[in-house]
Design a protein around this motif. Sequence first.
Motif, PDB file in Angstrom:
ATOM      1  N   ASP A  63       1.280  -0.871  -0.265  1.00 18.37           N
ATOM      2  CA  ASP A  63       0.814  -0.058  -0.032  1.00 18.37           C
ATOM      3  C   ASP A  63       0.795   1.429  -0.184  1.00 18.37           C
ATOM      4  OD1 ASP A  63      -2.464  -1.159  -0.275  1.00 18.37           O
ATOM      5  OD2 ASP A  63      -2.869  -1.540   2.656  1.00 18.37           O
ATOM      6  N   GLU A  64       2.094   1.365   0.354  1.00 19.68           N
ATOM      7  CA  GLU A  64       2.943   2.838   0.703  1.00 19.68           C
ATOM      8  C   GLU A  64       3.779   2.664  -0.362  1.00 19.68           C
ATOM      9  OE1 GLU A  64       5.847  -0.876   2.465  1.00 19.68           O
ATOM     10  OE2 GLU A  64       3.530  -0.701   2.696  1.00 19.68           O
ATOM     11  N   VAL A  65       4.002   2.033  -1.618  1.00 22.67           N
ATOM     12  CA  VAL A  65       4.268   1.912  -2.545  1.00 22.67           C
ATOM     13  C   VAL A  65       3.377   2.692  -3.586  1.00 22.67           C
ATOM     14  CG1 VAL A  65       5.016   0.817  -4.733  1.00 22.67           C
ATOM     15  CG2 VAL A  65       6.403  -0.080  -2.539  1.00 22.67           C
ATOM     16  N   VAL A  66       2.170   1.587  -3.849  1.00 24.95           N
ATOM     17  CA  VAL A  66       0.986   2.693  -4.284  1.00 24.95           C
ATOM     18  C   VAL A  66       0.849   4.292  -3.632  1.00 24.95           C
ATOM     19  CG1 VAL A  66      -1.464   2.486  -5.138  1.00 24.95           C
ATOM     20  CG2 VAL A  66       0.236  -0.023  -4.850  1.00 24.95           C
ATOM     21  N   ASP A  67       0.775   4.397  -2.331  1.00 23.88           N
ATOM     22  CA  ASP A  67      -0.277   5.555  -2.089  1.00 23.88           C
ATOM     23  C   ASP A  67       1.262   6.576  -2.950  1.00 23.88           C
ATOM     24  OD1 ASP A  67      -1.995   4.467  -1.197  1.00 23.88           O
ATOM     25  OD2 ASP A  67      -1.577   4.283   1.036  1.00 23.88           O
ATOM     26  N   GLN A  68       3.139   6.308  -2.523  1.00 23.15           N
ATOM     27  CA  GLN A  68       3.512   7.462  -2.660  1.00 23.15           C
ATOM     28  C   GLN A  68       3.999   7.192  -4.505  1.00 23.15           C
ATOM     29  OE1 GLN A  68       5.371   9.013  -0.730  1.00 23.15           O
ATOM     30  NE2 GLN A  68       6.250  10.032  -2.122  1.00 23.15           N
ATOM     31  N   TYR A  69       3.598   6.665  -5.097  1.00 20.78           N
ATOM     32  CA  TYR A  69       4.436   6.211  -6.006  1.00 20.78           C
ATOM     33  C   TYR A  69       3.128   6.260  -7.365  1.00 20.78           C
ATOM     34  CZ  TYR A  69       9.019   5.958  -3.569  1.00 20.78           C
ATOM     35  OH  TYR A  69       9.130   6.163  -2.773  1.00 20.78           O
TER      36      TYR A  69
END
Length: 195
Positions: A158-164
């Motif tokens: 989720d943190e990868v999707v949210d950021q990038y």
Amino acid sequence: VTKLSLAYDLTDTPTRLAHVLERLFKQAENAIDNGSTILILSDRPVHEHQMTIPVLLAVAGLNNYLVRQGKGTEASIVVDTAEACEIHHFACLVGYGAMAIHPYGAFATLAERGLEKQIPSYCQASTKGIIKIMSRMGISTVAGYKGAQLFEAVGLADEVVDQYFTGTPTRIAGINLNQIENEYYEKYQSAYDAH
């Protein structure tokens, strides 16, 4: 025009990929502030003891970063890559913000096999493939498709999707940046061990 390298040195820095992406985004923003309207993201040259940022991660992350900075329309992203070689790759790159793609790896492969005359047909088929994908989504212009992020992320944390890949829906979480880099590092090792 500013050319930005996707290559980076292998060091033992924790969260290396996150730092390299942040540096790329700042370089791009500085280039725009200095009047550049075309940003070329290139994964060449790459030397031993260097890896490259995954091209889709770089394009999506940079496009979303520039949008957050209010500079999303101030420069076009052009991709010079050996990583993208098929229609789905191209569709994802355009869908996440690339204005143009130079798949030099695919061109080199065709040339190596004595098929240089097939390069225009390859380009035409790739263009038709992207148009077909757009038309199935009810989109009639590249401007309506570029950066629209009409995809669903599968297997990314989720943190990868949210950021990038900001705004991309995801129902199945998965790997983080360090794990993505580890997968690329395995490919790097295979490439250099083969020599």
